[in-house]
Design a protein around this motif. Sequence first.
Motif, PDB file in Angstrom:
ATOM      1  N   LYS A 136      18.007  19.871 -33.251  1.00  0.00           N
ATOM      2  CA  LYS A 136      18.311  20.358 -31.923  1.00  0.00           C
ATOM      3  C   LYS A 136      17.021  20.808 -31.251  1.00  0.00           C
ATOM      4  O   LYS A 136      16.265  21.603 -31.815  1.00  0.00           O
ATOM      5  N   THR A 137      16.782  20.297 -30.061  1.00  0.00           N
ATOM      6  CA  THR A 137      15.572  20.648 -29.315  1.00  0.00           C
ATOM      7  C   THR A 137      15.947  21.460 -28.091  1.00  0.00           C
ATOM      8  O   THR A 137      16.820  21.050 -27.311  1.00  0.00           O
ATOM      9  N   VAL A 174      12.164  23.116 -31.960  1.00  0.00           N
ATOM     10  CA  VAL A 174      12.940  22.105 -32.677  1.00  0.00           C
ATOM     11  C   VAL A 174      13.535  22.760 -33.920  1.00  0.00           C
ATOM     12  O   VAL A 174      12.806  23.339 -34.727  1.00  0.00           O
ATOM     13  N   GLN A 175      14.853  22.670 -34.062  1.00  0.00           N
ATOM     14  CA  GLN A 175      15.546  23.258 -35.208  1.00  0.00           C
ATOM     15  C   GLN A 175      16.292  22.172 -35.983  1.00  0.00           C
ATOM     16  O   GLN A 175      16.823  21.224 -35.404  1.00  0.00           O
ATOM     17  N   SER A 176      16.312  22.348 -37.303  1.00  0.00           N
ATOM     18  CA  SER A 176      17.152  21.523 -38.159  1.00  0.00           C
ATOM     19  C   SER A 176      18.472  22.268 -38.345  1.00  0.00           C
ATOM     20  O   SER A 176      18.484  23.404 -38.814  1.00  0.00           O
ATOM     21  N   ARG A 187      20.529  27.098 -39.982  1.00  0.00           N
ATOM     22  CA  ARG A 187      19.542  26.712 -38.982  1.00  0.00           C
ATOM     23  C   ARG A 187      18.153  26.963 -39.546  1.00  0.00           C
ATOM     24  O   ARG A 187      17.917  27.992 -40.166  1.00  0.00           O
ATOM     25  N   ARG A 188      17.273  26.034 -39.305  1.00  0.00           N
ATOM     26  CA  ARG A 188      15.893  26.209 -39.758  1.00  0.00           C
ATOM     27  C   ARG A 188      14.954  25.697 -38.655  1.00  0.00           C
ATOM     28  O   ARG A 188      15.096  24.571 -38.194  1.00  0.00           O
ATOM     29  N   THR A 189      14.034  26.564 -38.256  1.00  0.00           N
ATOM     30  CA  THR A 189      13.096  26.182 -37.216  1.00  0.00           C
ATOM     31  C   THR A 189      12.034  25.257 -37.804  1.00  0.00           C
ATOM     32  O   THR A 189      11.359  25.614 -38.769  1.00  0.00           O
ATOM     33  N   VAL A 190      11.920  24.083 -37.219  1.00  0.00           N
ATOM     34  CA  VAL A 190      10.970  23.089 -37.692  1.00  0.00           C
ATOM     35  C   VAL A 190       9.619  23.245 -36.992  1.00  0.00           C
ATOM     36  O   VAL A 190       8.565  23.220 -37.632  1.00  0.00           O
ATOM     37  N   SER A 191       9.650  23.430 -35.680  1.00  0.00           N
ATOM     38  CA  SER A 191       8.396  23.574 -34.946  1.00  0.00           C
ATOM     39  C   SER A 191       8.633  24.310 -33.635  1.00  0.00           C
ATOM     40  O   SER A 191       9.733  24.277 -33.076  1.00  0.00           O
ATOM     41  N   VAL A 192       7.584  24.999 -33.187  1.00  0.00           N
ATOM     42  CA  VAL A 192       7.600  25.680 -31.894  1.00  0.00           C
ATOM     43  C   VAL A 192       6.280  25.363 -31.198  1.00  0.00           C
ATOM     44  O   VAL A 192       5.205  25.614 -31.749  1.00  0.00           O
TER      45      VAL A 192
END
Length: 313
Positions: A136-137, A174-176, A187-192
């Motif tokens: 999810k972005t 961007v979250q997984s 939920r896991r944050t992939v990048s900011v």
Amino acid sequence: MTFLPRALARPGRRIAGVATAVSLAAAGGVAVSAPSFAGTTTAASATTSPHQVVSHTVRTSTSRSLPSGAKVRLVAAGWKKSYVTSTSWSVGAVLSAHGVHRDSNDLVYIGPATWADRREGAVAQITVKRVTATKKTTRKLVHYKTVTRHDAHRYASLGKVLQRSGRNGVRTTVQSVTLVDGKVSKRRTVSVRSTARDRVVVVGTRKTPRKATVAYSRAVGREMVRRKGWSTHQYTCLVSLWNRESGWRVSAHNASSGAWGIPQALPGNKMSTKGTDWKTNPKTQISWGLGYIKGRYGSPCGALAHSHRSGWY
């Protein structure tokens, strides 16, 4: 994505049945394990009815068959399945036969039947959890922040200086996201990433000397040149000019002409228009000197060029 739901058995309740060596299996990459039927004798285990209660919820990677003729309840959210009877099939075969198609993320659990299920003759539950993983972005407008940095080489009396202007931007996150039966379980944050840029302000921490030193006077001159909008090159010209005139000493005095201070004002009391402390304060002297240079020569480099030609400015 891996997800482990809570056990299907009621907490704190031990349910006993009759032992059998039968295990439950997985097909199509879905791992399950055998329901354990506990009993009192080895002989009894060979003749036990399959309609017994599984002792606990399990999920393992063994690959065995369901007991022939066992009635189980198939729970698969979204598939809306109910009671089915196995005929020496594997768990995977039972699921496929009833239209429950899985992918590698989905989970299968074997657990005890509920009291209501047991009244229907079911010995256990096969629960299928549909697991989907997606990204999810999200984008959000963010305003820049002001960051204050401390400089040990800058004099505190010179105040703040803007080192870099700020800029608003967009923060992209961007979250997984893992869904189990359509509900978010993880939920896991992939990048900011952010396109905003902080505004940077520098504050000096160096103490102002009690008596004006050459280093302090030059620092004051640099700051005043910057505030007037002149370049670093103009400050270099100013250093050369006043090195020649006074060596940047506030007490420099020409006895023959009466010129005074860093800019060698003639007479020195001209500088009183900028402050009564014109004899000792480098800020007062430099402020007057820069005003004089701007009004007569336009810039420090202009004044230096005239000094080179005539020996004075």
